[in-house]
Design a protein around this motif. Sequence first.
Motif, PDB file in Angstrom:
ATOM      1  N   GLY A 182      -3.449  -3.640  39.509  1.00  0.00           N
ATOM      2  CA  GLY A 182      -2.784  -2.783  38.542  1.00  0.00           C
ATOM      3  C   GLY A 182      -2.065  -3.488  37.417  1.00  0.00           C
ATOM      4  N   TYR A 183      -1.984  -4.812  37.455  1.00  0.00           N
ATOM      5  CA  TYR A 183      -1.281  -5.532  36.389  1.00  0.00           C
ATOM      6  C   TYR A 183      -2.193  -5.752  35.190  1.00  0.00           C
ATOM      7  CZ  TYR A 183       2.719  -6.814  39.332  1.00  0.00           C
ATOM      8  OH  TYR A 183       3.841  -6.773  40.113  1.00  0.00           O
ATOM      9  N   TRP A 193       3.544  -8.945  31.946  1.00  0.00           N
ATOM     10  CA  TRP A 193       2.563  -8.213  32.745  1.00  0.00           C
ATOM     11  C   TRP A 193       3.150  -6.865  33.144  1.00  0.00           C
ATOM     12  CZ3 TRP A 193      -2.317 -10.270  34.116  1.00  0.00           C
ATOM     13  CH2 TRP A 193      -2.517 -11.605  33.724  1.00  0.00           C
ATOM     14  N   ARG A 202       2.811  -2.942  34.974  1.00  0.00           N
ATOM     15  CA  ARG A 202       2.174  -2.246  36.101  1.00  0.00           C
ATOM     16  C   ARG A 202       2.896  -0.939  36.372  1.00  0.00           C
ATOM     17  NH1 ARG A 202       3.724  -2.720  41.827  1.00  0.00           N
ATOM     18  NH2 ARG A 202       2.025  -1.902  43.139  1.00  0.00           N
ATOM     19  N   GLN A 211      -4.521   1.143  36.532  1.00  0.00           N
ATOM     20  CA  GLN A 211      -4.276   0.680  35.169  1.00  0.00           C
ATOM     21  C   GLN A 211      -3.015   1.347  34.635  1.00  0.00           C
ATOM     22  OE1 GLN A 211      -6.003  -1.539  33.404  1.00  0.00           O
ATOM     23  NE2 GLN A 211      -7.707  -1.836  34.815  1.00  0.00           N
ATOM     24  N   PRO A 212      -2.185   0.612  33.910  1.00  0.00           N
ATOM     25  CA  PRO A 212      -1.022   1.252  33.287  1.00  0.00           C
ATOM     26  C   PRO A 212      -1.467   2.065  32.073  1.00  0.00           C
ATOM     27  CG  PRO A 212      -1.098  -1.074  32.706  1.00  0.00           C
ATOM     28  CD  PRO A 212      -2.203  -0.844  33.694  1.00  0.00           C
TER      29      PRO A 212
END
Length: 211
Positions: free
Chosen positions: A129-130, A145, A147, A153-154
């Motif tokens: 997720g980062y 980074w 998250r 995904q952000p």
Amino acid sequence: MDRAARAAGITSPIVRTSRGDGAVLGFDAAVPKELITTRFVDRLLEGLREHNSSEPESAMRLRLSMHGGDVLAGPDRWAGDAIVLACDLVDSQLLRNVLAAAREASVAVLISEDWYDAVIAAGHAPDDGYRRVTVSEPKCRTTAWVRVPERSQPPGLEATDFAADKQPTRLRKPHDTEHAASARSILVHGTAFIGSHIHGDVVLGNKYTSQ
């Protein structure tokens, strides 16, 4: 915060200073960064969900940044490059945009490049997720980074927000416990209180926003 720390297994005292509707937390350097990055954030997320479910009229969402370094602790506020960067990250428009776009999320996390290298790139926590981003503010331009926990995904990022991914530098597999003791020694920054200086503490900046 204290409840989340205890639930994560962090027993050492946490020092803090207020930022209006937010706070800066200083963790004892004996607390491994990976514990703060994973279990503390997870327990914090659980606590927010519990609060928001039981008290929806005072629901909270949290922008969270993580960075490590030395700070100067004054009677009313802390100072130092580590504090400045942690606050720049948590107050960045990029993190605000991510949390605003993640409508159902309670937390959005932005960690410094140094923190990522020490924890994620070193294999002490998963990189799920980062995304590597460029934080560009009037007084701060840096890579970090971002998250949103439990998302692949952000959301809320523009094409210009993304920074090129670094080449992998992992020396061990994530959660490899074979060399756990030596791995922790890399992340431990012995804390000593000398006068008004706090040496080697882990700095965490955060900001509360209303839902």
